[in-house]
Design an enzyme around this catalytic site. Structure first.
Site, mmCIF file in Angstrom:
data_model
loop_
_atom_site.group_PDB
_atom_site.id
_atom_site.type_symbol
_atom_site.label_atom_id
_atom_site.label_comp_id
_atom_site.label_asym_id
_atom_site.label_seq_id
_atom_site.Cartn_x
_atom_site.Cartn_y
_atom_site.Cartn_z
ATOM 1 N N TYR A 108 0.816 -1.183 0.055
ATOM 2 C CA TYR A 108 -0.027 -0.025 -0.044
ATOM 3 C C TYR A 108 1.034 1.334 -0.100
ATOM 4 O O TYR A 108 0.430 2.315 -0.351
ATOM 5 C CB TYR A 108 -0.832 0.303 1.152
ATOM 6 C CG TYR A 108 -1.995 -0.873 1.170
ATOM 7 C CD1 TYR A 108 -1.976 -2.206 0.344
ATOM 8 C CD2 TYR A 108 -3.245 -1.059 2.053
ATOM 9 C CE1 TYR A 108 -2.910 -3.053 0.429
ATOM 10 C CE2 TYR A 108 -4.189 -1.825 1.784
ATOM 11 C CZ TYR A 108 -4.080 -2.953 0.938
ATOM 12 O OH TYR A 108 -4.858 -3.974 1.075
ATOM 13 N N ASP A 150 -2.781 -18.219 2.793
ATOM 14 C CA ASP A 150 -3.758 -19.226 2.100
ATOM 15 C C ASP A 150 -4.321 -20.219 3.155
ATOM 16 O O ASP A 150 -5.592 -20.153 3.245
ATOM 17 C CB ASP A 150 -3.297 -19.805 1.019
ATOM 18 C CG ASP A 150 -1.965 -20.458 0.930
ATOM 19 O OD1 ASP A 150 -1.344 -20.186 2.226
ATOM 20 O OD2 ASP A 150 -1.530 -21.250 0.153
ATOM 21 N N ASP A 157 -5.996 -6.680 5.605
ATOM 22 C CA ASP A 157 -7.134 -5.863 4.937
ATOM 23 C C ASP A 157 -8.372 -7.045 4.546
ATOM 24 O O ASP A 157 -9.452 -6.946 5.066
ATOM 25 C CB ASP A 157 -6.643 -5.291 3.749
ATOM 26 C CG ASP A 157 -7.720 -4.267 3.194
ATOM 27 O OD1 ASP A 157 -8.773 -4.256 3.836
ATOM 28 O OD2 ASP A 157 -7.414 -3.499 2.372
ATOM 29 N N ASP A 172 -11.683 -8.862 6.859
ATOM 30 C CA ASP A 172 -12.955 -8.398 6.465
ATOM 31 C C ASP A 172 -13.735 -9.870 6.205
ATOM 32 O O ASP A 172 -14.872 -10.051 6.590
ATOM 33 C CB ASP A 172 -13.054 -7.901 4.879
ATOM 34 C CG ASP A 172 -13.432 -6.303 4.729
ATOM 35 O OD1 ASP A 172 -13.124 -5.831 6.042
ATOM 36 O OD2 ASP A 172 -13.826 -5.819 3.988
ATOM 37 N N LYS A 199 3.341 -15.053 3.881
ATOM 38 C CA LYS A 199 3.469 -15.880 2.824
ATOM 39 C C LYS A 199 4.955 -16.167 2.600
ATOM 40 O O LYS A 199 5.719 -15.719 1.482
ATOM 41 C CB LYS A 199 2.938 -15.223 1.614
ATOM 42 C CG LYS A 199 2.693 -16.011 0.417
ATOM 43 C CD LYS A 199 1.665 -17.101 0.362
ATOM 44 C CE LYS A 199 1.467 -18.095 -0.902
ATOM 45 N NZ LYS A 199 0.984 -19.305 -0.672
#
Ligand code: NAD
Length: 356
Positions: free
Chosen positions: A135, A218, A242, A246, A186
């Site tokens: 970001y 994952d 992020d 959610d 990851k």
């Protein structure tokens, strides 16, 4: 208690005004001052984070934030995007750790899309790093490749100190809870994640009482759906956080229920519902204000050390749910569907009943 109030766009002003009603009851001494941000900032001053808004944020003890954003935001150039205002504010105040609790209110078990036994008793916190990753990483942009095609690119980037500070915040949070921390990355594919894992492991040596585990993102996504109750605190980078937060939001029934706190080095924090500006329902008096009200409770606890007032607000929210009040997003058979304002009023009444 100087609180900067930034309602923002869409449903932001609707839900923040309900949280302010609650604030007047539990902390009437608080001083509030409002400032525009996001599209509201652009309308007022031509930029998503106007200078007076940033100045107010700097001198406030805490910020109560609604949401920013308009429909089709991706089509707008980045500097003039409403969401850029929030990213700039988080960066300017070095708010690097975003705490997102996902708590299953027993009254709302039927509102989750998962089976009751999977989510009953769910109580997790996701700590999302907020100042780094793809970001903010440079270089970023668009270029033309050798084949003459347009290419978009971003840089996933973390320094050791950025990982260290958020790791400490997450370990401290785990200490206040059930002493379990899962770090999500990851590392099997990304160098930025490899460094993340090494640094979190090293920081963990300072917290021998906290059980540290690691998951690839994952697998973490799968586990969140399959056995979410195995988690206590999860710490992860900006991008993975992020998305995972959610997903965790939906475990509890609705994104309209979830508060968050963004904290930095000081007690000053920015408190906001996890949801966005929801242009699809803005102005209709249907948005759920409980995430904003619960964000206020987090503010009272984290920035002002007003644990009693925070607990009163949380109990009032439980009382209105137990009494059967529901906004449309958490509606179930046999409950009473109310609008945004009525839900805010119901929480205020519940607070008055506590006092009586
Ligand atoms: P959103 O969270 O605004 O909405 C997603 C869905 O959830 C919509 O169907 C919406 O109606 C519903 N919803 C959200 N909050 C609700 C509430 N309180 N009560 C009932 N239903 C609710 O996400 P989006 O649609 O992806 O984004 C809309 C805009 O918000 C975009 O411009 C986006 O950039 C912005 N956004 C801002 C923030 C923020 O300010 N922190 C966060 C996420 C998205």
């Amino acid at each position: 208690m100087k609180i900067a109030v930034m309602p923002g766009d869409g449903i932001g002003p609707e839900v923040v005004s309900q949280a302010l009603k609650v604030l007047r009851v539990v902390a009437p001494q608080a001083e509030t001052q409002e400032a525009p941000i996001g599209e509201a900032g652009i309308q007022a001053h031509g930029v998503p984070l106007p200078e007076p808004t940033l100045a107010l944020a700097r001198k406030a003890d805490a910020i109560l934030f609604g949401a920013v954003g308009v429909a089709d935001e991706a089509a707008i150039e980045r500097e003039r995007r409403p969401g850029t205002g929030l990213l700039q504010l988080r960066e300017a105040l070095t708010l690097y750790a975003n705490f997102r609790p996902a708590y299953m209110f027993p009254e709302l078990i039927g509102a989750s899309t998962l089976r009751p036994e999977v989510v009953d008793g769910l109580d997790i916190v996701i700590v999302r790093e907020l100042n780094g990753d793809a970001y903010f990483g440079q270089p970023r942009g668009f270029e033309i490749n050798q084949a003459g095609e347009r290419v978009g690119f971003n840089t996933m980037r973390y320094s050791e100190s950025e990982v260290e500070r958020v790791a400490h915040a997450a370990f401290r949070a785990a200490r206040r809870r059930h002493h379990k921390l899962c770090s999500v990355d990851k590392a099997n594919v990304l160098e930025a994640s490899q460094l993340w894992r090494e640094v979190v492991t090293r920081v963990g040596q300072d917290y021998p009482d906290v059980e540290l585990s690691h998951l690839f993102v994952d697998a973490a996504a799968m586990m969140l759906m399959r056995r979410p109750k195995q988690f206590d605190v999860i710490v992860t980078g900006n991008l993975f956080g992020d998305i995972l937060s959610d997903a965790a939001a939906m475990l509890t029934g609705s994104i309209g229920m979830l508060p968050s706190a963004s904290l930095g080095y000081e007690r000053k924090g920015l408190y906001e519902p996890v949801h966005g500006s929801a242009p699809d329902i803005a102005g209709k008096d249907v948005a759920n204000p409980l995430a904003a009200i619960l964000s206020l409770a987090m503010m009272l606890r984290e920035s002002f050390e007003m644990d009693d007032a925070a607990s009163r607000v949380e109990q009032a929210v439980r009382a209105v749910l137990a009494a059967g009040y529901r906004t449309a997003d958490i509606r179930q058979d046999g409950t009473q569907c109310v609008g945004t304002r009525d839900m805010g009023d119901a929480v205020v009444e519940a607070l008055h009943r506590q006092a009586a």
